[in-house]
Enzyme design. Sequence first.
Site, PDB file in Angstrom:
ATOM      1  N   ASN A  13       0.866  -1.177   0.000  1.00  0.00           N
ATOM      2  CA  ASN A  13       0.000   0.000   0.000  1.00  0.00           C
ATOM      3  C   ASN A  13       0.906   1.231   0.000  1.00  0.00           C
ATOM      4  OD1 ASN A  13      -1.861   1.992   0.410  1.00  0.00           O
ATOM      5  ND2 ASN A  13      -2.469   1.333   2.474  1.00  0.00           N
ATOM      6  N   TRP A  14       1.065   1.814  -1.185  1.00  0.00           N
ATOM      7  CA  TRP A  14       2.006   2.938  -1.304  1.00  0.00           C
ATOM      8  C   TRP A  14       1.389   4.268  -0.848  1.00  0.00           C
ATOM      9  CZ3 TRP A  14       4.077   1.308  -6.844  1.00  0.00           C
ATOM     10  CH2 TRP A  14       4.906   0.194  -6.682  1.00  0.00           C
ATOM     11  N   LYS A  15       0.115   4.233  -0.502  1.00  0.00           N
ATOM     12  CA  LYS A  15      -0.591   5.427   0.005  1.00  0.00           C
ATOM     13  C   LYS A  15      -0.337   6.622  -0.921  1.00  0.00           C
ATOM     14  CE  LYS A  15      -0.390   3.346   4.535  1.00  0.00           C
ATOM     15  NZ  LYS A  15      -0.391   3.475   5.970  1.00  0.00           N
ATOM     16  N   HIS A 101      -9.752   1.025   4.768  1.00  0.00           N
ATOM     17  CA  HIS A 101      -8.507   1.349   5.466  1.00  0.00           C
ATOM     18  C   HIS A 101      -8.791   2.383   6.552  1.00  0.00           C
ATOM     19  CE1 HIS A 101      -4.483   2.699   6.352  1.00  0.00           C
ATOM     20  NE2 HIS A 101      -4.035   1.597   5.757  1.00  0.00           N
ATOM     21  N   GLU A 103      -7.178   4.837   7.616  1.00  0.00           N
ATOM     22  CA  GLU A 103      -6.914   6.240   7.267  1.00  0.00           C
ATOM     23  C   GLU A 103      -8.127   6.850   6.571  1.00  0.00           C
ATOM     24  OE1 GLU A 103      -3.172   5.675   5.241  1.00  0.00           O
ATOM     25  OE2 GLU A 103      -2.211   5.245   7.167  1.00  0.00           O
ATOM     26  N   GLU A 173      -5.637  -4.703  10.632  1.00  0.00           N
ATOM     27  CA  GLU A 173      -4.640  -3.655  10.808  1.00  0.00           C
ATOM     28  C   GLU A 173      -4.984  -2.823  12.048  1.00  0.00           C
ATOM     29  OE1 GLU A 173      -2.577  -2.572   6.838  1.00  0.00           O
ATOM     30  OE2 GLU A 173      -4.389  -1.364   7.033  1.00  0.00           O
ATOM     31  N   GLY A 179       2.129   2.592  10.777  1.00  0.00           N
ATOM     32  CA  GLY A 179       3.120   3.657  10.653  1.00  0.00           C
ATOM     33  C   GLY A 179       3.784   4.062  11.968  1.00  0.00           C
ATOM     34  N   SER A 218       3.063  -1.754  10.550  1.00  0.00           N
ATOM     35  CA  SER A 218       4.483  -1.825  10.887  1.00  0.00           C
ATOM     36  C   SER A 218       5.091  -3.204  10.641  1.00  0.00           C
ATOM     37  CB  SER A 218       4.725  -1.374  12.334  1.00  0.00           C
ATOM     38  OG  SER A 218       4.362  -0.018  12.482  1.00  0.00           O
ATOM     39  N   GLY A 239       2.765  -1.032   4.335  1.00  0.00           N
ATOM     40  CA  GLY A 239       2.824   0.380   3.972  1.00  0.00           C
ATOM     41  C   GLY A 239       4.268   0.822   3.790  1.00  0.00           C
ATOM     42  N   GLY A 240       4.818   1.481   4.803  1.00  0.00           N
ATOM     43  CA  GLY A 240       6.156   2.075   4.713  1.00  0.00           C
ATOM     44  C   GLY A 240       7.229   1.138   4.168  1.00  0.00           C
TER      45      GLY A 240
HETATM   46  P1  PGA Z   1       2.539   0.520   7.653  1.00  0.00           P
HETATM   47  O1  PGA Z   1       1.098   0.708   6.989  1.00  0.00           O
HETATM   48  O2  PGA Z   1       3.097  -0.765   7.144  1.00  0.00           O
HETATM   49  O3  PGA Z   1       3.327   1.733   7.197  1.00  0.00           O
HETATM   50  O4  PGA Z   1       2.340   0.503   9.132  1.00  0.00           O
HETATM   51  C1  PGA Z   1       0.263  -0.381   6.738  1.00  0.00           C
HETATM   52  C2  PGA Z   1      -1.057   0.085   6.155  1.00  0.00           C
HETATM   53  O5  PGA Z   1      -1.524   1.167   6.509  1.00  0.00           O
HETATM   54  O6  PGA Z   1      -1.637  -0.607   5.307  1.00  0.00           O
END
Ligand code: PGA
Length: 257
Positions: A13-15, A101, A103, A173, A179, A218, A239-240
């Site tokens: 997930n490159w957001k 998600h 977010e 999640e 993050g 994470s 994500g990251g």
């Molecule tokens: P993260 O994000 O790996 O940066 O914690 C995961 C996500 O939001 O899908």
Amino acid sequence: MNMSSRKRIVAANWKMNLTVGESELLATEMRSVLTTMPRHCEVVLAPSFPALERLVKAVAGLDSVQIAAQDCAPAIRGAHTGEVSSLVLSELGVQKVIIGHSERRINNKEDHLTLKKKVDVALETGLDIIFCCGETTQQRKEGIHMQIIEQQLKDSLLHLTDTQLASVAIAYEPVWAIGTGLTPTSEQIEEMHGYLRALLNRTSAKVGPTLSLLYGGSCNASNAASIFALENVDGGLIGGASLKADEFMRILNSLPQ
Ligand code: PGA
């Protein structure tokens, strides 16, 4: 270890972290390794909307790689300024969409009904779904994390027929792990994934046992192997740590063979 035939999925997930050019470059860097992925593993790349078309082209011919959108509109057509229809995503060759998600639940105030509509239109237009669920720190402190996750699924997902449900993967999640560098203990992940598995099995004895359950929050090259080794974990939503080709490849290599 997962001894069943459940599909293993690792999704990036490159957001909103990359430009179109950067997304294309990253996919191209990953391409040589992705060519060698075993067939039972599915790799999903989710760039932002404007990069989707180029990414579909960048991974063309790689059977085990799919391109996902990070969201879709809760309707197929109409007066929805600024929204992107799942019909258009399908048209571009996108195969999956991430829905729910945290977010978007939090920053964009997406409620259960909106998410349910997104789920329905995504399936109607032929997209598979990665449906996210997760509790906040406060909810975990209060000890209501299981009920919260169950409610999130019941309100937006579990109305589906068996055939529809078969096109869904679920990503657990915890909001407090996204993050932050904090990850739940293996016991906490397995407890929640076991709970989800039991809920899905109750919902559909036929399809429940076959659905892939991903962990996200994470997850990185250092902890992926221990997380992926858990019985009810079938992969991850990253994500990251998916923003660098070498780290993402190390995560993919952490999948049990
Ligand atoms: P993260 O994000 O790996 O940066 O914690 C995961 C996500 O939001 O899908």
